[in-house]
Scaffold this active site. Structure first.
Site, mmCIF file in Angstrom:
data_model
loop_
_atom_site.group_PDB
_atom_site.id
_atom_site.type_symbol
_atom_site.label_atom_id
_atom_site.label_comp_id
_atom_site.label_asym_id
_atom_site.label_seq_id
_atom_site.Cartn_x
_atom_site.Cartn_y
_atom_site.Cartn_z
ATOM 1 N N ASN A 1 0.852 -1.185 0.000
ATOM 2 C CA ASN A 1 0.000 0.000 0.000
ATOM 3 C C ASN A 1 0.887 1.234 0.000
ATOM 4 O O ASN A 1 1.364 1.687 1.041
ATOM 5 C CB ASN A 1 -0.921 -0.001 1.224
ATOM 6 N N GLU A 2 1.108 1.737 -1.192
ATOM 7 C CA GLU A 2 2.023 2.859 -1.381
ATOM 8 C C GLU A 2 1.338 4.183 -1.003
ATOM 9 O O GLU A 2 0.125 4.215 -0.799
ATOM 10 C CB GLU A 2 2.462 2.908 -2.850
#
Ligand code: GLP
Length: 244
Positions: free
Chosen positions: A145-146
């Site tokens: 989850n950037e």
């Protein structure tokens, strides 16, 4: 919690996992674990393997869901998270093959959405994850989850950050060989776990740990969302905690 070094901290985390498994065994229930890859959890897995071999800890009642996998990715490939998990844990314990779940890097593009919904549903049908372990990327990502990930995001296809691909380039023999995408559990998926342990070791994680623990809560550093969780523990070594 801050420990002297990664080895001692890893033993503590392995201890919590082993206790969860045994507690569930006593009640004849399954333990549902969310697992992570990367260098960070390696010593935790080593200790779990040791406990299986030397203390007879059984994984027959364990179901696992890994956080993420590169996309596209052949599971046989040296860099796949399937290979990582087999080599570091699954090949050395008595877990049932059908109880292992890792996002599938071989799907056709149009199959991904259904696969992700099914991944979520399988976790939910088991009553959710009992424990999710996490590392942290230097972008502040958990799973993959950037920055920009929504707090309620579910399992989905994402685009990897440039820094993440640079950090992975050694494994792939050059950044140009690192896949540009991945399938990852979402922040929302992780959040639903009954307990979350985020681990970080080494000086190179100190500045992102400071942001994650003390920084403003924002999608710019996805790990900051964990500040909103009552069931999250940060397990650090001295070096990773150096800027707190
Ligand atoms: C990858 C993984 C993450 C992991 C991160 C940090 O991006 N998808 O789950 O936390 O790397 O890796 P390392 O533990 O090697 O520092």
């Amino acid at each position: 919690s801050v420990y002297e070094n990664a080895q001692i901290a890893s033993l503590k985390v392995a201890d919590r996992i082993a206790n969860l498994i045994k507690r569930k065994q006593d009640r004849e229930e399954m333990a549902v674990l969310g697992l992570a890859t990367g260098a960070t959890p390696v010593q935790v897995y080593e200790e779990l393997v040791r406990r299986h071999k030397e203390d007879g800890l059984s994984f027959q009642n364990v179901i696992t869901f890994n956080l993420d996998e590169y996309y596209p990715m052949n599971p046989e490939s040296r860099q796949s998270y399937v290979t990582f998990m087999n080599e570091n844990l699954f090949d050395h314990i008595d877990i049932k093959k059908e109880n292992i779940h890792i996002p599938d890097g071989t799907l056709e593009k149009e199959e991904i959405a259904d696969f992700c919904i099914d991944y979520e549903n399988q976790i939910e049908a088991l009553g959710g994850l009992d424990l999710q372990i996490l590392g942290i990327g230097r972008t502040g990502h958990i799973g993959f989850n950037e920055p920009g990930s929504a707090p309620n995001s579910g399992t989905r296809l994402v685009t990897l950050d440039d820094l993440t691909r640079r950090d992975a380039s050694r494994d792939f023999g050059g950044k140009e060989n690192v896949p540009t995408k991945a399938i990852t559990m979402g922040i929302g998926t992780i959040f639903k776990a009954k307990e979350i342990i985020l681990m970080a070791w080494n000086r190179k994680k100190a500045s992102i740990i400071k942001k994650a623990v003390e920084g403003e809560i924002s999608g710019e550093v996805p790990a900051t969302y964990l500040q909103l969780s009552d069931n999250t523990e940060f397990v650090l070594d001295h070096d990773a905690a150096a800027e707190l």
